[in-house]
Design a protein around this motif. Structure first.
Motif, mmCIF file in Angstrom:
data_model
loop_
_atom_site.group_PDB
_atom_site.id
_atom_site.type_symbol
_atom_site.label_atom_id
_atom_site.label_comp_id
_atom_site.label_asym_id
_atom_site.label_seq_id
_atom_site.Cartn_x
_atom_site.Cartn_y
_atom_site.Cartn_z
ATOM 1 N N GLY A 33 28.837 36.124 42.155
ATOM 2 C CA GLY A 33 29.762 36.708 43.124
ATOM 3 C C GLY A 33 31.192 36.740 42.617
ATOM 4 O O GLY A 33 31.904 37.724 42.809
ATOM 5 N N GLN A 36 31.399 39.417 39.893
ATOM 6 C CA GLN A 36 31.458 40.758 40.480
ATOM 7 C C GLN A 36 32.842 41.029 41.060
ATOM 8 O O GLN A 36 33.408 42.099 40.864
ATOM 9 C CB GLN A 36 30.411 40.947 41.560
ATOM 10 N N ALA A 37 33.391 40.054 41.784
ATOM 11 C CA ALA A 37 34.711 40.238 42.393
ATOM 12 C C ALA A 37 35.774 40.513 41.336
ATOM 13 O O ALA A 37 36.641 41.360 41.535
ATOM 14 C CB ALA A 37 35.093 39.016 43.221
ATOM 15 N N ASP A 40 35.637 44.026 40.440
ATOM 16 C CA ASP A 40 35.966 44.959 41.526
ATOM 17 C C ASP A 40 37.407 44.888 41.996
ATOM 18 O O ASP A 40 37.826 45.713 42.801
ATOM 19 C CB ASP A 40 35.079 44.668 42.744
ATOM 20 N N VAL A 41 38.180 43.934 41.531
ATOM 21 C CA VAL A 41 39.491 43.676 42.122
ATOM 22 C C VAL A 41 40.480 44.846 41.964
ATOM 23 O O VAL A 41 41.414 44.963 42.751
ATOM 24 C CB VAL A 41 40.079 42.342 41.600
ATOM 25 N N ALA A 60 32.996 44.368 46.293
ATOM 26 C CA ALA A 60 32.693 43.022 46.788
ATOM 27 C C ALA A 60 33.721 42.602 47.838
ATOM 28 O O ALA A 60 34.922 42.821 47.669
ATOM 29 C CB ALA A 60 32.689 42.020 45.640
ATOM 30 N N SER A 62 34.761 39.713 48.541
ATOM 31 C CA SER A 62 35.722 38.759 47.976
ATOM 32 C C SER A 62 36.823 39.479 47.201
ATOM 33 O O SER A 62 37.979 39.056 47.234
ATOM 34 C CB SER A 62 35.001 37.741 47.088
ATOM 35 N N ALA A 63 36.506 40.578 46.550
ATOM 36 C CA ALA A 63 37.533 41.356 45.845
ATOM 37 C C ALA A 63 38.461 42.023 46.846
ATOM 38 O O ALA A 63 39.686 42.045 46.658
ATOM 39 C CB ALA A 63 36.887 42.405 44.945
ATOM 40 N N ARG A 64 37.891 42.561 47.932
ATOM 41 C CA ARG A 64 38.738 43.178 48.965
ATOM 42 C C ARG A 64 39.671 42.150 49.576
ATOM 43 O O ARG A 64 40.837 42.434 49.859
ATOM 44 C CB ARG A 64 37.863 43.830 50.040
#
Length: 107
Positions: A33, A36-37, A40-41, A60, A62-64
């Motif tokens: 996770g 992935q974050a 995606d950040v 993700a 968490s990225a948002r």
């Protein structure tokens, strides 16, 4: 032509930063996770980000949330414009409704 080349180099550099962050996280044994974050950040809700032009819930959560924190720090919710923008993200809006994001509460 030069402007396009400069933009392309900026996109490549941003994408490389995400990839390097993911490689470091993997080497440190961080969770999938987190990895992935980190990838995606730099993505954007409208699909205009990098490296993969992901959009909406493809990014993700968490990225948002990390980007939300950055926006809070940069803009301090001036005139509620940033808070209103983030209400388009249903997951972030739900967290705010549940009181888990006090910085998003109406004044």
């Amino acid at each position: 032509m030069l402007l396009n080349a400069g933009v392309q180099r900026s996109v490549e550099a941003a994408s490389a930063n995400c990839e390097i962050a993911q490689l470091i996280a993997a080497r440190l044994g961080l969770s999938a996770g987190v990895i992935q974050a980190l990838g995606d950040v730099l993505e954007r809700w409208d699909g205009g980000g990098v490296p993969g032009r992901a959009s909406d819930e493809q990014i993700a959560l968490s990225a948002r949330m990390a980007v939300l924190v950055l926006d809070v720090e940069l803009f301090r919710f001036r005139d509620d414009k940033i808070a209103e923008f983030w209400r388009f993200d249903a997951d972030i809006a739900l967290l705010a409704q549940l009181g888990m994001l006090p910085m998003m509460q109406a004044a």
